[in-house]
Design an enzyme around this catalytic site. Structure first.
Site, PDB file in Angstrom:
ATOM      1  N   LYS A   1       0.848  -1.195   0.000  1.00  0.00           N
ATOM      2  CA  LYS A   1       0.000   0.000   0.000  1.00  0.00           C
ATOM      3  C   LYS A   1       0.874   1.233   0.000  1.00  0.00           C
ATOM      4  O   LYS A   1       1.988   1.210   0.521  1.00  0.00           O
ATOM      5  CB  LYS A   1      -0.868   0.022   1.263  1.00  0.00           C
ATOM      6  CG  LYS A   1      -2.110   0.862   1.111  1.00  0.00           C
ATOM      7  CD  LYS A   1      -3.136   0.101   0.320  1.00  0.00           C
ATOM      8  CE  LYS A   1      -4.497   0.720   0.322  1.00  0.00           C
ATOM      9  NZ  LYS A   1      -5.504  -0.273  -0.072  1.00  0.00           N
TER      10      LYS A   1
HETATM   11  N1  GLU Z   1      -7.368   0.111  -3.277  1.00  0.00           N
HETATM   12  C1  GLU Z   1      -8.078  -1.088  -3.553  1.00  0.00           C
HETATM   13  C2  GLU Z   1      -8.064  -2.009  -2.363  1.00  0.00           C
HETATM   14  O1  GLU Z   1      -7.828  -1.593  -1.243  1.00  0.00           O
HETATM   15  C3  GLU Z   1      -7.590  -1.736  -4.840  1.00  0.00           C
HETATM   16  C4  GLU Z   1      -6.195  -2.248  -4.823  1.00  0.00           C
HETATM   17  C5  GLU Z   1      -5.729  -2.813  -6.162  1.00  0.00           C
HETATM   18  O2  GLU Z   1      -6.523  -2.894  -7.085  1.00  0.00           O
HETATM   19  O3  GLU Z   1      -4.556  -3.139  -6.238  1.00  0.00           O
HETATM   20  O4  GLU Z   1      -8.357  -3.170  -2.491  1.00  0.00           O
END
Ligand code: GLU
Length: 427
Positions: free
Chosen positions: A116
């Site tokens: 993240k």
């Molecule tokens: N931000 C989204 C999540 O927390 C998508 C992450 C992604 O597609 O890599 O799942």
């Protein structure tokens, strides 16, 4: 609409989501009989990058910003996870979010690890040009550790396809050729996938559909409250109304909420939000706070904003029968127990919020072999993945007599631990 999720944040920010995540892994690690050393691996982030970088503002001044990229685990494949912009981003939040991506990708069984990114910034107070310069500089700062076979960012709170296109461009400029597979959630024109913008909400609604079948709850006419009206909450409204004729009676965003007992129509609410930048003051509704909407007498509650909005202080007041987590980490561990005892069926984030990353995986696959799928193919494959994951979690919960969150963690941690053990500890 602001981005992948709404920026609603409530008064419970003191709870450390990373500590919560570690406790959860300890509990299931013991239940699974994992080696204590492997449990420690599961709880740790493999790599943490902090960057401090300058951005030139529109008035000519230079401002420093700080950001992170945390890579939690890559036993099952490249790191994967979104990037959020929020004034309250901190390292423990990003660590927890990175770990949740590891569990999420494992629950739906896509070949990724978890990561993240976060930048401490309030984009709502910045111009588009300033956001673009911030995005490009942050992308350049984290570029040594990202890449299509290494770590693939995506949208999260307050980011969307627009930011992904800038990141793809910045990364591609440094390589000297176009690299669409470096990020997902891109606009269609630069290698995005059909169905990606609605994917998180679609996945959420699929899990609600499966749970409703198990509970004998008819979604037709069922009442729904949605907390958060970013990409996830708004599309969830659209899909649950269109595909199941459910009655959404309350929605909120970071400025407040609205209630209408006869039901709110998606097209009307979204038109109002586009015009006024908020759902509040929508004609014919009564105002409500985010807190009040969570405690409404409804069949289905969908928290689609930020972490820690359902805590031990308000869990006892939740009246919904079914709760689908359209946000990452909306429920604390203590609250989870209270809800379980009350008989509220909670669909945990690492399952209910996994539609986004599932279609991100489809987008990445399409990029890697330069071939686009139809929207129907994307949605069908998403349905298959989410429905399979739902039933695997459900069966795990029945077998071990645990709640859905613990069952989802058991499934995920077991898959990641097995991959770690099969690969072996290097050297
Ligand atoms: N931000 C989204 C999540 O927390 C998508 C992450 C992604 O597609 O890599 O799942």
């Amino acid at each position: 609409m602001a981005g992948e999720a709404s920026g609603v944040r409530m008064e419970c920010d003191k709870i450390n989501p990373f500590e919560n995540m570690k406790k959860q892994v300890d509990i299931v690690g013991k239940k699974l009989g994992l080696d204590p050393g492997i449990i420690e691996v599961m709880k740790s982030a493999k790599r943490e990058l902090r960057v401090n970088f300058p951005v030139r503002m529109d008035d000519g001044s230079i401002r420093m910003f700080a950001g992170y990229r945390v890579q939690h685990n890559e036993s099952r494949g490249p790191f994967k996870g979104g990037i959020r912009y929020h004034q309250l981003v901190d390292i423990d939040e990003v660590r927890a979010l990175a770990a949740w991506m590891t569990w999420k990708t494992a629950v739906v069984d896509v070949p990724y690890g978890g990561a993240k990114g976060g930048v401490i910034a309030n984009p709502k107070l910045m111009s588009v040009a300033e956001i673009e310069r911030l995005t490009r500089r942050y992308a350049s700062e984290i570029s040594p550790i990202i890449g299509p076979e290494r770590d693939i960012p995506a949208p999260d709170v307050n980011t969307s396809g627009r930011e992904m296109a800038w990141i793809m461009d910045t990364y591609s400029m440094s390589k000297g050729y176009a690299v669409p597979g470096v990020v997902t959630g891109k606009p269609l024109e630069v290698g995005g996938s059909l169905g990606r913008p609605e994917a998180t909400s679609r996945g959420l609604v699929f899990t609600v559909r499966e749970a409703a079948k198990k509970m004998g709850l008819d979604l037709k006419g069922a009442t729904v409250a949605i907390q958060g009206y970013g990409n996830v909450g708004a599309f969830a409204h659209k899909l649950i109304e269109r595909d199941f004729s459910s009655k959404v009676i309350a929605v909120t965003d970071s400025k407040g909420g609205i209630i209408k007992d006869e039901g709110l129509k998606y097209e009307e609410v979204i038109a109002h939000k586009r015009k006024t930048k908020s759902v509040v003051d929508f004609p014919g509704t009564r105002p409500a706070t985010n807190e009040e909407v969570l405690e409404l007498e409804v069949d289905v509650l969908l928290p689609c904003a930020l972490e820690n909005v359902i805590t031990k202080d308000n869990a006892g007041n939740i009246k919904a029968k079914l709760m689908g987590e359209g946000a990452n980490g909306p429920t604390t561990l203590e609250a989870d127990e209270i809800l379980f005892k009350k008989g509220v069926l909670v669909l945990p984030d690492i399952l209910a919020h996994a539609g986004g990353v599932t279609v991100s995986y489809f987008e990445w696959v399409q990029n890697l072999y330069n071939y686009g799928w139809t929207e129907e193919q994307v949605n069908d494959r998403l349905d298959q993945k989410i429905t399979k994951a739902f039933h695997e979690v459900w069966n795990m919960a029945e077998k071990h007599k645990v709640n859905m969150r613990e069952a989802a963690y058991m499934l995920a941690v077991d898959r990641v631990a097995r991959a770690t053990q099969i690969r072996g500890i290097y050297p």
